[in-house]
Design a protein around this motif. Structure first.
Motif, PDB file in Angstrom:
ATOM      1  N   ASN A  73       0.807  -1.223   0.000  1.00 10.04           N
ATOM      2  CA  ASN A  73       0.000   0.000   0.000  1.00 10.04           C
ATOM      3  C   ASN A  73       0.842   1.277   0.000  1.00 10.04           C
ATOM      4  O   ASN A  73       0.358   2.344  -0.371  1.00 10.04           O
ATOM      5  CB  ASN A  73      -0.939   0.012   1.218  1.00 10.04           C
ATOM      6  N   GLU A  74       2.104   1.172   0.435  1.00  4.52           N
ATOM      7  CA  GLU A  74       2.987   2.337   0.451  1.00  4.52           C
ATOM      8  C   GLU A  74       3.814   2.444  -0.822  1.00  4.52           C
ATOM      9  O   GLU A  74       4.687   3.296  -0.937  1.00  4.52           O
ATOM     10  CB  GLU A  74       3.913   2.274   1.668  1.00  4.52           C
ATOM     11  N   LYS A 115       8.274   7.364   1.945  1.00  6.52           N
ATOM     12  CA  LYS A 115       9.304   6.343   1.893  1.00  6.52           C
ATOM     13  C   LYS A 115       9.879   6.128   0.495  1.00  6.52           C
ATOM     14  O   LYS A 115      10.869   5.420   0.346  1.00  6.52           O
ATOM     15  CB  LYS A 115       8.763   5.029   2.463  1.00  6.52           C
ATOM     16  N   LYS A 116       9.288   6.745  -0.507  1.00  8.90           N
ATOM     17  CA  LYS A 116       9.819   6.629  -1.861  1.00  8.90           C
ATOM     18  C   LYS A 116      10.429   7.950  -2.340  1.00  8.90           C
ATOM     19  O   LYS A 116      10.663   8.147  -3.529  1.00  8.90           O
ATOM     20  CB  LYS A 116       8.722   6.173  -2.821  1.00  8.90           C
ATOM     21  N   GLU A 117      10.720   8.837  -1.407  1.00 10.47           N
ATOM     22  CA  GLU A 117      11.295  10.123  -1.778  1.00 10.47           C
ATOM     23  C   GLU A 117      12.648   9.926  -2.462  1.00 10.47           C
ATOM     24  O   GLU A 117      13.428   9.041  -2.109  1.00 10.47           O
ATOM     25  CB  GLU A 117      11.464  11.003  -0.539  1.00 10.47           C
TER      26      GLU A 117
END
Length: 515
Positions: free
Chosen positions: A39-40, A484-486
């Motif tokens: 989901n993230e 968290k995907k920066e």
């Protein structure tokens, strides 16, 4: 006449004599896995199959298999491939995709055309004309996962992957490392992942990341060296890197921010204000750990020169000249971060290290002591906002984590005042926050410098511990728990998931908690 000791060839010869022999070991995959996005938006293993079934899989057009080596490694892959059915009447055409973590396997390079070069994405397309075959890929990879996709065979045969071997390489010998004496399993996990991160970055130099950029950067070296002293104790590798940077100076006399060692020693033309200054604390730390007075004396003039170059960047008020948005000082990968106050603090920090180093070597440090007083006074008078009680940076008087943390590490105020500043910083939580483990290390060290070890440990657990919970085998180049995907590069597919500057919890644990 110029002293021969200031010539690059002298320093490079010293460095090359210290080039390590790499330790090699064959690794094999532990299971076959299926990976999907959660989901993230991060990759997650959703199914696992015994590796013994690999050679029973007959792979035709569109077939795909993902192998899990169960840990992160750096090295070279060899494929043993045969076939089933009739004799191959067309080449086998396959795609190999290497992932440091599961998220990389879920990302598509087809959508990436911005930021850093797409060539950093670890993908290979390969034709195999004759089967059976043993194919050793010449390029070095950093990986845990290997996805093999058959683009095509022919209708006459299927490909069979009989065996996959990965030869891992590192210059780190872990035989003398002891487990931490603690029952806290999260601390033990963070420590193990920290050590693994450092191990895989220790090649013929301390690399910043074994996938990308695979270079020696001086900012990473400062932190890698500290962690190394508490774990692998490879003093020669630190010494080698110091000599490489001594040889890699730019026309101004400043050491370059990074350098290459293949096909020969080549300094990049990148100058970063803070990175050049870090040569001084790295040399000081090396001397204190190794007692190698000969090397410290040999490199003193280079170290002193970095302070001179740093001082030359001051204006008439003894404040570092702000160069705006240009890439002139690093501090952190935070978009919009003004670097002036942070740079001032790094200069103060490095001057103090230079004075300590000079005293140990019996050198005249009177000029450094004078300039230290000047830049500390200027920081207090010009950069300190008495009403807001924060250091401000640039023409817009920006308040950031980086500015406050580095002023604390530089010891501009006393311990009590520094801790009050740190508490206000956390309470304010300014928009200019932190996005890299590099900056989080400095943040944690600010608590330690203020004598607040318990709070430092909580931040290590909440930050690096969260990476562990997200499946990190090695710690990442950047990690923002809120995103968290920066990525500073436009896509996380080129992020480095084993990055040297994130290895420091093992140093902090072993120096301040479990020594």
């Amino acid at each position: 006449m110029k002293n021969i000791r200031l010539e690059s060839d002298y320093y490079y010869d010293k460095a090359d004599a210290l080039k390590p022999v790499l330790l090699r070991k064959i690794r094999t995959p532990k299971s076959i896995v299926e990976i999907e996005k959660n989901n993230e938006g991060m990759g997650e293993i959703v199914k696992e199959t015994d590796i013994s079934t690999l050679s029973d899989m007959y792979m035709g057009r569109g077939s795909r298999v993902c192998l899990d080596f169960a840990n992160h490694y750096v090295g070279y892959v060899t494929l043993h491939i045969s076939y089933a059915g009739g004799p191959p009447d067309a080449p086998l055409f396959i795609k190999l995709k290497f992932g440091e973590n599961a998220t990389e396997i879920t990302e598509s390079s087809d959508d990436y055309n911005i930021g850093l070069s797409r060539s950093w994405v670890q993908e290979e397309w390969l034709h195999v004309d004759v089967l059976p075959a043993v194919v050793r890929m010449p390029r070095r990879y950093a990986m845990r996962f290997l996805e093999i996709t058959v683009i095509d065979t022919s209708g006459h045969y299927k490909a069979v992957i009989d065996k996959v071997e990965f030869e891992s390489v590192t210059s780190a010998d872990e035989k003398n490392i002891k487990e931490l004496d603690t029952d806290d399993e999260l601390i033990r996990q963070i420590d193990r992942v920290s050590i693994k991160t450092l191990e895989d970055c220790m090649q013929d130099v301390f690399e910043d990341g074994p996938k990308r950029d695979r270079r020696l950067w001086i900012g990473d070296l400062r932190l890698e060296a500290l962690a190394n002293y508490k774990t692998f104790k490879n003093y020669d590798l630190v010494k080698r890197c110091l000599y490489l940077f001594a040889g890699a100076r730019l026309e101004s006399g400043a050491v370059g921010a990074c350098m290459f060692t293949e096909p020969k020693n080549i300094a990049d033309n990148i100058y970063l204000y803070d990175y050049a200054l870090f040569f001084v604390p790295i040399l000081l730390d090396y001397l204190k750990e190794s007692n190698d007075m000969e090397t410290a004396l040999d490199l003193w003039e280079v170290a002193y020169n970095q302070l001179e170059v740093g001082i030359s960047g001051l204006d008439e008020n003894n404040i570092v000249i702000d160069r705006g948005a240009a890439f002139w000082c690093f501090l952190d990968w935070k978009d919009g971060l003004n670097k002036q106050a942070g740079a001032q603090a790094v200069l103060i920090y490095s001057l103090k290290c230079g004075i300590e180093l000079g005293k140990l070597l019996g050198k005249d440090i009177s000029y450094l002591e004078q300039k230290l007083g000047d830049v500390v006074s200027a920081a207090k008078e010009i950069l300190w906002d008495k009403e807001q009680k924060f250091f401000v940076s640039g023409s817009e008087k920006q308040i950031s984590y980086a500015s406050q943390v580095w002023m604390i590490l530089a010891g501009v105020f006393d311990t009590e005042t520094n801790y009050d500043l740190l508490k206000r910083l956390v309470e304010l939580d300014p928009e200019m926050n932190m996005v890299t483990p590099y900056m989080y290390h400095n943040f944690v060290m600010a608590f330690i410098e203020c004598g607040k070890k318990d709070e430092a440990m909580e931040y290590i657990k909440s930050y690096w511990g969260e990476m562990v919970h997200d499946g990190a085998d090695t710690f990442w180049e950047l990690y923002n728990p809120k995103n968290k995907k920066e990525s500073p590069y436009g896509s996380s597919i080129v992020n480095s998931y084993c990055h040297a500057w994130s290895c420091t919890p093992t140093y902090i644990f072993r120096k301040y908690f479990f020594n």
